[in-house]
Design a protein around this motif. Structure first.
Motif, PDB file in Angstrom:
ATOM      1  N   UNK A   1     -18.225 -49.066 -34.710  1.00 60.15           N
ATOM      2  CA  UNK A   1     -18.743 -50.245 -34.018  1.00 60.15           C
ATOM      3  C   UNK A   1     -19.255 -49.940 -32.622  1.00 60.15           C
ATOM      4  N   UNK A   2     -19.567 -48.664 -32.350  1.00 62.18           N
ATOM      5  CA  UNK A   2     -20.100 -48.286 -31.032  1.00 62.18           C
ATOM      6  C   UNK A   2     -21.622 -48.452 -31.030  1.00 62.18           C
TER       7      UNK A   2
ATOM      8  N   UNK B   1     -29.670 -45.445 -30.651  1.00 61.51           N
ATOM      9  CA  UNK B   1     -30.335 -44.216 -30.203  1.00 61.51           C
ATOM     10  C   UNK B   1     -29.875 -43.019 -31.046  1.00 61.51           C
ATOM     11  N   UNK B   2     -28.578 -42.997 -31.378  1.00 67.04           N
ATOM     12  CA  UNK B   2     -28.046 -41.859 -32.138  1.00 67.04           C
ATOM     13  C   UNK B   2     -28.638 -41.794 -33.557  1.00 67.04           C
ATOM     14  N   UNK B   3     -28.725 -42.965 -34.218  1.00 68.88           N
ATOM     15  CA  UNK B   3     -29.239 -42.911 -35.594  1.00 68.88           C
ATOM     16  C   UNK B   3     -30.742 -42.620 -35.590  1.00 68.88           C
TER      17      UNK B   3
ATOM     18  N   UNK C   1     -21.115 -59.730 -45.216  1.00 69.45           N
ATOM     19  CA  UNK C   1     -21.301 -60.871 -44.325  1.00 69.45           C
ATOM     20  C   UNK C   1     -20.699 -60.721 -42.960  1.00 69.45           C
ATOM     21  N   UNK C   2     -19.902 -59.698 -42.751  1.00 68.84           N
ATOM     22  CA  UNK C   2     -19.237 -59.589 -41.457  1.00 68.84           C
ATOM     23  C   UNK C   2     -20.174 -59.049 -40.386  1.00 68.84           C
ATOM     24  N   UNK C   3     -21.243 -58.383 -40.830  1.00 70.65           N
ATOM     25  CA  UNK C   3     -22.161 -57.782 -39.873  1.00 70.65           C
ATOM     26  C   UNK C   3     -21.572 -56.542 -39.223  1.00 70.65           C
ATOM     27  N   UNK C   4     -20.378 -56.146 -39.652  1.00 71.61           N
ATOM     28  CA  UNK C   4     -19.762 -54.951 -39.064  1.00 71.61           C
ATOM     29  C   UNK C   4     -19.669 -53.868 -40.138  1.00 71.61           C
ATOM     30  N   UNK C   5     -20.228 -52.724 -39.851  1.00 65.98           N
ATOM     31  CA  UNK C   5     -20.245 -51.692 -40.877  1.00 65.98           C
ATOM     32  C   UNK C   5     -18.976 -50.862 -40.934  1.00 65.98           C
ATOM     33  N   UNK C   6     -17.979 -51.184 -40.109  1.00 67.87           N
ATOM     34  CA  UNK C   6     -16.848 -50.252 -39.978  1.00 67.87           C
ATOM     35  C   UNK C   6     -15.595 -50.710 -40.709  1.00 67.87           C
ATOM     36  N   UNK C   7     -15.657 -51.843 -41.390  1.00 68.80           N
ATOM     37  CA  UNK C   7     -14.459 -52.413 -41.999  1.00 68.80           C
ATOM     38  C   UNK C   7     -13.719 -51.479 -42.935  1.00 68.80           C
TER      39      UNK C   7
END
Ligand SMILES: Cc1cc2nc3c(=O)[nH]c(=O)nc-3n(C[C@H](O)[C@H](O)[C@H](O)COP(=O)(O)OP(=O)(O)OC[C@H]3O[C@@H](n4cnc5c(N)ncnc54)[C@H](O)[C@@H]3O)c2cc1C
Length: 401
Positions: A333-334, A338-340, A77-83
């Motif tokens: 979180x950058x 384009x990179x992926x 749910x955080x929407x951030x994949x880096x936790x």
């Protein structure tokens, strides 16, 4: 630490990875290597049964555990994949997903396939579901006792998802679904399916909503499709299928946002799977070239064969570096889009070329039905089409220039 053969130690030694990733690579690589003998005899004549069996195996071994609702430090749910990686849990971060897919694809197509579809389904629920939806569906997906599916495509809507036509008509406090879905991985074994449907809340892409569908409920039908690489794959039919209000996943009218979020997050992992398949083909070709006698020497002495092997190695390194950079950027979180995309485009195209070149080095022996090379040749093809075809991905890269 000497890493398993599915990985390039020079790439994993880069500061794009940390010690926990190297430990994970070692563990999953060893586990796959231990399973290799059993997988060599895997019966895929019934892809549905083989798929279910593989999910159970992955679940029992704990390789789906990170999909559960209660992982410490997870990004639900955080929407951030880096936790996770920041909290020291290399669990749900993209580099970990990539490492798992690379090892699984290296050793067994069906293992990567099952893993990736569970991951896609669970990501949609974890990132966009309610607490109740997570509690209800994630434990089974994480245990491998429940199979998931992500049903976006239709015969008239593939790359152009805004054209999705499966109708969800408001009915009381819920909806009634009518229409079809095409090309759905695990569609014929799924217990729970994330479905993109037209609720008409707005025009075109704004009129779509995702639903969490119970595949055992009346009105749901699945028809298996035979694939060039045997995998559970199906067309779905919805006939007056009742979807209660509790089945809406995310916000009404935001279905395309949910779908694209899940697909974009998974893009680098498709690249990692491509690297796994290609690295296997490369290593088989290298071994063959070194042992196959020719002209009083070995194939590996011939300059054109050496050039082909060198080309494969360079492509593998380039694909691995692009993919590691993309996954690292996502975890931190950058900006990563384009990179992926570059990682997916390059790695899947290069993997096709590598597998083809490997077949060439094997000669006729590379075309024997059921041999490792022949299976890799069939397995690699779909990666340039699913989750964003090469052409569509190239357009997204061009848009970002
Ligand atoms: C093995 C496999 C598993 C799959 N699993 C699933 C699944 O689980 N769930 C799901 O929802 N879908 C799934 N799909 C479907 C997949 O997502 C679609 O095949 C993909 O999105 C492409 O759509 P399409 O096949 O309709 O091709 P089309 O969209 O008709 O494209 C045909 C060709 O036109 C090109 N093209 C399309 N648009 C453009 C453009 N704008 N510019 C230039 N060229 C373009 C494409 O690159 C392609 O070469 C799966 C497909 C495969 C092969």
């Amino acid at each position: 630490m000497s890493l398993p053969e599915a990985f390039d130690p020079d790439v994993l030694a880069l500061p794009l990875f940390d010690a926990a990733h190297r430990t994970l690579a070692d563990e999953i690589g060893q586990w796959c290597a231990d399973r290799a003998k059993a997988w060599a005899g895997l019966d895929t004549t019934d892809p549905a049964a083989a798929g279910r069996g593989m999910l159970a195996e992955l679940g029992q071994a704990g390789w789906l555990r990170h999909l559960g609702p209660d992982r410490p430090g997870c990004d639900i749910g955080s929407g951030r994949p880096d936790r996770d990686i920041r909290s020291g849990q290399p669990d749900r971060d993209i580099r970990s997903l990539c490492l798992r897919r690379q090892a699984l694809a290296y050793h067994e197509d069906l293992a990567d396939f099952g893993y990736s579809i569970q991951e896609l389904t669970a990501a949609a629920i974890a990132r966009h579901g309610t607490d109740e939806q997570r509690r209800r569906h994630l434990p089974g997906l994480a245990a491998g006792t429940s199979a998931g599916a992500l049903a976006l495509s239709e015969s008239g809507a593939g790359s152009d998802l805004a054209a999705v036509a499966l109708e969800a008509t408001p009915d009381g406090d819920g909806f009634v679904l009518n229409g079809t879905k095409a090309w759905i991985a695990q569609g014929d074994i799924a217990d729970v399916c994330v479905v993109l449907a037209r609720t008409g809340d707005g025009p075109g892409p704004l009129g779509l909503t995702t639903f969490l569908v119970d595949c055992a409920a009346p009105g749901f039908g699945a028809e298996p499709i035979g694939a060039i690489a045997p995998r559970s794959w199906a067309s779905l039919t919805f006939t007056d299928f009742r979807a209660g209000p509790e089945t809406v996943l995310g916000e009404r009218g935001q279905g395309l946002v949910v779908a694209l979020d899940v697909l974009e997050r998974a893009r680098a992992t498709v690249a990692a799977a491509a690297i796994g398949f290609a690295r296997r083909a490369f290593r088989l070709a290298l071994d063959h070239a070194r042992t196959r006698k020719a002209y009083g020497g070995r194939l590996a002495d011939l300059q054109l064969v050496r050039s082909s092997l060198a080309g494969m190695d360079v492509k593998l390194s380039a694909a691995s570096l692009l993919t590691a950079r993309a996954a690292w950027a996502m975890d931190l979180g950058l900006d990563y889009a384009k990179h992926s995309s570059a990682a997916k485009l390059y790695s899947t195209e290069a993997a096709g070329e590598i597998v083809d070149a490997a077949v060439q080095i094997f000669g006729a022996a590379g075309l024997v039905s059921g041999s490792a090379m022949e299976r890799l040749y069939r397995q690699i093809r779909s990666l340039r089409i699913y989750e964003g075809s090469s052409e569509v991905i190239a357009m997204t890269i061009a848009d970002a220039l």
